[in-house]
Design an enzyme around this catalytic site. Structure first.
Site, PDB file in Angstrom:
ATOM      1  N   ASP A   1      36.699 -32.780  -6.433  1.00  0.00           N
ATOM      2  CA  ASP A   1      35.326 -32.647  -5.930  1.00  0.00           C
ATOM      3  C   ASP A   1      34.990 -31.195  -5.607  1.00  0.00           C
ATOM      4  O   ASP A   1      35.710 -30.527  -4.863  1.00  0.00           O
ATOM      5  CB  ASP A   1      35.145 -33.499  -4.667  1.00  0.00           C
ATOM      6  CG  ASP A   1      35.147 -34.985  -4.972  1.00  0.00           C
ATOM      7  OD1 ASP A   1      34.165 -35.473  -5.545  1.00  0.00           O
ATOM      8  OD2 ASP A   1      36.163 -35.639  -4.653  1.00  0.00           O
TER       9      ASP A   1
ATOM     10  N   ASP B   1       7.574  -6.341   3.163  1.00  0.00           N
ATOM     11  CA  ASP B   1       6.570  -7.255   3.701  1.00  0.00           C
ATOM     12  C   ASP B   1       6.152  -8.411   2.803  1.00  0.00           C
ATOM     13  O   ASP B   1       6.554  -8.535   1.662  1.00  0.00           O
ATOM     14  CB  ASP B   1       5.366  -6.480   4.202  1.00  0.00           C
ATOM     15  CG  ASP B   1       4.937  -6.969   5.588  1.00  0.00           C
ATOM     16  OD1 ASP B   1       5.591  -7.858   6.154  1.00  0.00           O
ATOM     17  OD2 ASP B   1       3.953  -6.446   6.106  1.00  0.00           O
TER      18      ASP B   1
ATOM     19  N   LYS C   1       4.648   0.042  22.273  1.00  0.00           N
ATOM     20  CA  LYS C   1       5.624   1.130  22.297  1.00  0.00           C
ATOM     21  C   LYS C   1       4.922   2.490  22.353  1.00  0.00           C
ATOM     22  O   LYS C   1       5.438   3.427  22.985  1.00  0.00           O
ATOM     23  CB  LYS C   1       6.544   1.042  21.076  1.00  0.00           C
ATOM     24  CG  LYS C   1       7.420  -0.211  21.078  1.00  0.00           C
ATOM     25  CD  LYS C   1       8.471  -0.178  19.980  1.00  0.00           C
ATOM     26  CE  LYS C   1       9.412  -1.372  20.103  1.00  0.00           C
ATOM     27  NZ  LYS C   1      10.523  -1.325  19.137  1.00  0.00           N
TER      28      LYS C   1
ATOM     29  N   ARG D   1       0.841  -1.203   0.000  1.00  0.00           N
ATOM     30  CA  ARG D   1       0.000   0.000   0.000  1.00  0.00           C
ATOM     31  C   ARG D   1       0.875   1.253   0.000  1.00  0.00           C
ATOM     32  O   ARG D   1       1.965   1.280   0.580  1.00  0.00           O
ATOM     33  CB  ARG D   1      -0.884   0.022   1.250  1.00  0.00           C
ATOM     34  CG  ARG D   1      -1.830  -1.154   1.379  1.00  0.00           C
ATOM     35  CD  ARG D   1      -3.065  -1.018   0.511  1.00  0.00           C
ATOM     36  NE  ARG D   1      -3.986  -0.026   1.023  1.00  0.00           N
ATOM     37  CZ  ARG D   1      -5.036  -0.317   1.794  1.00  0.00           C
ATOM     38  NH1 ARG D   1      -5.274  -1.558   2.161  1.00  0.00           N
ATOM     39  NH2 ARG D   1      -5.854   0.634   2.190  1.00  0.00           N
TER      40      ARG D   1
ATOM     41  N   GLY E   1      -0.078   4.732   9.713  1.00  0.00           N
ATOM     42  CA  GLY E   1       0.661   3.495   9.991  1.00  0.00           C
ATOM     43  C   GLY E   1       2.117   3.743  10.320  1.00  0.00           C
ATOM     44  O   GLY E   1       2.708   4.760   9.952  1.00  0.00           O
TER      45      GLY E   1
ATOM     46  N   ASP F   1      41.926 -29.074  -8.139  1.00  0.00           N
ATOM     47  CA  ASP F   1      41.211 -29.929  -7.194  1.00  0.00           C
ATOM     48  C   ASP F   1      40.108 -30.654  -7.970  1.00  0.00           C
ATOM     49  O   ASP F   1      39.779 -30.271  -9.100  1.00  0.00           O
ATOM     50  CB  ASP F   1      40.621 -29.071  -6.067  1.00  0.00           C
ATOM     51  CG  ASP F   1      39.774 -29.873  -5.104  1.00  0.00           C
ATOM     52  OD1 ASP F   1      40.236 -30.941  -4.665  1.00  0.00           O
ATOM     53  OD2 ASP F   1      38.643 -29.440  -4.805  1.00  0.00           O
TER      54      ASP F   1
END
Length: 731
Positions: free
Chosen positions: A499, A140, A378, A10, A29, A497
């Site tokens: 693996d 969010d 708060k 929003r 908000g 090397d």
């Protein structure tokens, strides 16, 4: 000039359209308040949905033009998108699962399809305004896919993501059918933020268990980069609530409320209608107080504000009906001519009435079953400028991690909540002040502006760190320099090397044999006259012999315990002993017996405990236990413990890849030296080679190597480029 693009579901304003007239109402908000200064600076913008369906394109254009002056950029959603994306996927899947109410979740494929398409819609809107160097801050659970979508299109921009609701444990999150896609979307961000460390821990655990990624402390490494995960507790605009104490409208409301309450103790409860808020349990606790402590009748009241929310949805409608019924029953049973116990309001109040309630309430009861932070707690603390009042707070709210001087309760325990209310009612003023003062200091220091600043500062640090690491990545420019140096050389040596470097890791170590492509690469590379190719591996020498004996390769096996020139046989290091195995093997055997999926590999002069097949998490637990025991056992034995990718190896200290590499270098004067490896045993090579050597780490940029690449396929491509360069130079 670069800009910051804030993205949320929003916009920070509510758009109202009536008969062609457009009104903008600022949002109260916490997010809008916290980022108010950020998005209004310079050319920063905020992208989001205006909060209302606007089907008319002309009206959409009018709204876009009107809010453009406020640095706002709208994303319009149609009726189907609102129903399936927001009401559907967000509120019927993510919200219940993330709040530990998974039985309410409805896994509808249509919801998922709309969730993807709306996230794509936000991406397209951002691409219209984003430029290289911009910072994008996504907010969010509605936009979990967006960071990856943006990173794929804008790899150079800084992307932050913050989740304002809890992140569930792995056991809950794994219930979502599209769990991989959601995690991958979030990991597109450079920095992922949550309110609490618990949320960070759950996210890291889910990521490493569900995706093929690794985590080191709070850094998750993927094939495409790394993501830092940290806790940033969100604050409020404390100054606003402190200043409201002196507002004349607030003072008038306080006087009206005092007349209404007539000297009674007031317990305040403010929530949005939601099953995660623990409203029913709180009412039951208050009823229990009246049952067991009748002396509080006509002395205390519960002022309960429930803000309407989605009450057409069945679960919410049932919750409201239950609240109405219980409140009605309690008031009917206990009310007197002059008093009724619960003042219940199903509506929202403006900030002036809320401030008055915060100031007049002796006790504020905030007991959600789960909450990301909970800013009401708060706001109550910030409003208590006289340093009195008592906060009762659920341990399941993120705020409880900061406001530890509140009375912390389990929201499922009505008896404990009742006891906390009784304690608060009897708490002397000095004790109230002792608790309230440090909480007010915390709310003041860690306010919403501080939250926004530390997140943005940390994002800048993370991006700077990534840039410094990108300087080491083998990109096209680096490759050209390596090829030039390669072509200019007359005598080359290349240490490889196996693996994790030339092949990917396999759950079954015996099935990681070289494929045809790799054998062709090694054959071509080793037949070039100027090249000496040395395969340097932790593998058993018999295995290397079986796989590569037909090629013109020098080989070093078992980290240096065995050596082989291409035209000679295998030779082991002198004076190595293996008598120590009889002391170590029984311990490894014990752990193999206790850990399904693990097994022991015995080499000539080393022992290896493998746990790649073990359940993730459980394997790490057992490995840490084993390491603690091994450290005690190997004392005075001149042994070394190597922790690799899902393996723990115990070997003699004399065995070292770096020492073996130096032996090869001492035999000739090479003007091109390259070494490639993927784990800490290869660090021994990187550290001993000359400073002008080409050293490359696979899969990590934390290394003594000069460069790094993402995976073994990048190394194969690099070797192909060198082979091609050789052929070109010959022509």
């Amino acid at each position: 000039m670069s800009k910051t693009i804030i993205v949320s579901n929003r916009l920070p304003v509510k758009v109202k359209e009536f008969n062609g007239s457009i009104d903008l109402i600022p949002s109260e908000g916490g997010l809008a308040t916290g980022l108010n200064t950020v998005y209004k600076e310079r050319n920063n913008v905020w992208v989001g949905w205006p909060g209302v369906e606007i089907p008319d394109m002309g009206v959409q254009n009018d709204i876009a033009q009107k809010i453009a002056g406020q640095n706002l950029f709208p994303v319009f959603l149609d009726h189907e998108e609102i129903n399936n994306f927001y009401e559907g996927f967000c509120n019927e899947i993510l919200w219940p699962v993330f709040h530990y109410m998974s039985t309410y979740a409805r896994y509808d494929l249509a919801y998922w399809n709309y969730y993807q398409s709306v996230n794509e819609k936000y991406k397209d809107a951002i691409l219209d305004i984003a430029e290289p160097g911009d910072i994008i801050w996504v907010h969010d659970y509605q936009l979990l896919l967006l960071p990856e979508l943006l990173k794929n299109q804008l790899p150079s921009v800084s992307i932050g993501f913050f989740q304002h609701i809890p992140f569930p444990s792995y056991e809950l999150f794994r219930l979502i059918p599209w769990r991989k896609e959601l995690l991958q979307g979030m990991l597109g961000a450079d920095l992922v933020g949550f309110h609490t460390y618990d949320d960070c821990r759950h996210f890291i655990s889910s990521s490493t268990r569900i995706l093929p990624v690794t985590a080191n402390a709070n850094i998750i490494s993927t094939d495409h980069g790394s993501t830092v995960v940290e806790a940033f507790p969100m604050g409020i605009d404390n100054v606003k609530f402190e200043n409201l104490v002196n507002d004349e409208t607030v003072k008038e409301n306080i006087n009206i409320l005092k007349d209404t309450f007539n000297g009674m103790k007031v317990c305040l409860s403010i929530d949005r209608l939601d099953y995660s808020k623990g409203i029913l349990q709180r009412i039951q606790a208050f009823e229990l107080l009246l049952q067991e402590n009748p002396e509080y009748i006509e002395q205390v009241m519960l002022y309960m504000v429930v803000v309407p929310s989605r009450d057409t949805v069945q679960q919410y409608k049932e919750l409201k009906d239950e609240i109405d019924k219980i409140v009605g029953n309690i008031n009917a049973r206990y009310r007197t001519i002059n008093w009724h116990p619960i003042h219940y309001f199903y509506r929202s109040f403006d900030i002036y009435i809320l401030s008055a309630l915060y100031q007049i309430a002796d006790i504020c009861i905030i007991t959600p079953m789960r909450d990301g932070m909970n800013l009401v707690s708060k706001e109550y603390v910030a409003s208590r400028t006289q340093n009195d009042g008592v906060l009762i707070l659920s341990e399941m709210a993120g705020a409880s991690k900061e406001l530890s001087d509140a009375l912390i309760v389990n929201p499922n325990d009505a008896v404990a909540i009742k006891a906390a209310i009784a304690e608060a009612l009897q708490m002397p003023l000095p004790e109230q002040e002792r608790r309230m003062v440090p909480m007010r200091q915390i709310v003041s220091k860690f306010n919403v502006k501080h939250w926004a600043k530390i997140f943005m500062d940390r994002l800048a640090e993370v991006k700077q760190l990534q840039h410094s690491m990108l300087a080491k990545q083998v990109n096209q420019n680096t490759l050209l320099k390596i090829k030039h140096k390669y072509n200019s050389a007359y005598k080359r040596i290349i240490f490889l090397d196996y693996d994790g470097t030339l092949v990917g890791f396999n759950v079954n170590i015996y099935k990681a044999s070289p494929d045809k492509e790799l054998l062709d690469i090694l054959k071509q590379l080793s037949t070039i006259p100027e090249n000496k190719v040395v395969l340097i591996s932790g593998r058993n020498y018999n295995t290397l012999e079986e796989w590569f004996s037909d090629l013109n390769l020098d080989m070093i096996a078992e980290h240096g315990a065995w050596h082989k020139k291409s035209d000679q046989g295998w030779v082991n290091l002198p004076e190595l002993v293996d008598t120590w195995k009889k002391d170590i093997y029984p311990l490894l055997e014990t752990y193999s017996d206790r850990t399904p999926g693990s097994f022991i590999e015995e080499k000539s002069y080393s022992l290896v405990w493998h746990y790649r097949k073990v359940e993730r998490g459980f394997g790490e637990l057992r490995a840490n236990e084993l390491l603690n025991n091994l450290e005690y056992l190997i004392r005075d034995k001149r042994l070394q413990i190597l922790r690799g990718n899902k393996v723990i190896e115990i070997k003699s200290m004399e065995i070292n890849k770096g020492k073996s590499a130096l032996t090869w270098l001492a035999e000739d004067d090479y003007d091109f030296i390259m070494a490639v490896g993927d784990d800490h045993t290869d660090e021994d090579i990187f550290k001993v080679l000359p400073s002008d050597a080409i050293t490359i780490k696979v899969g990590s940029n934390i290394s003594a190597a000069a460069f790094y690449v993402r995976d073994h396929s990048d190394i194969r491509n690099l070797l192909k480029e060198l082979i091609t360069a050789s052929h070109v130079s010959e022509r």
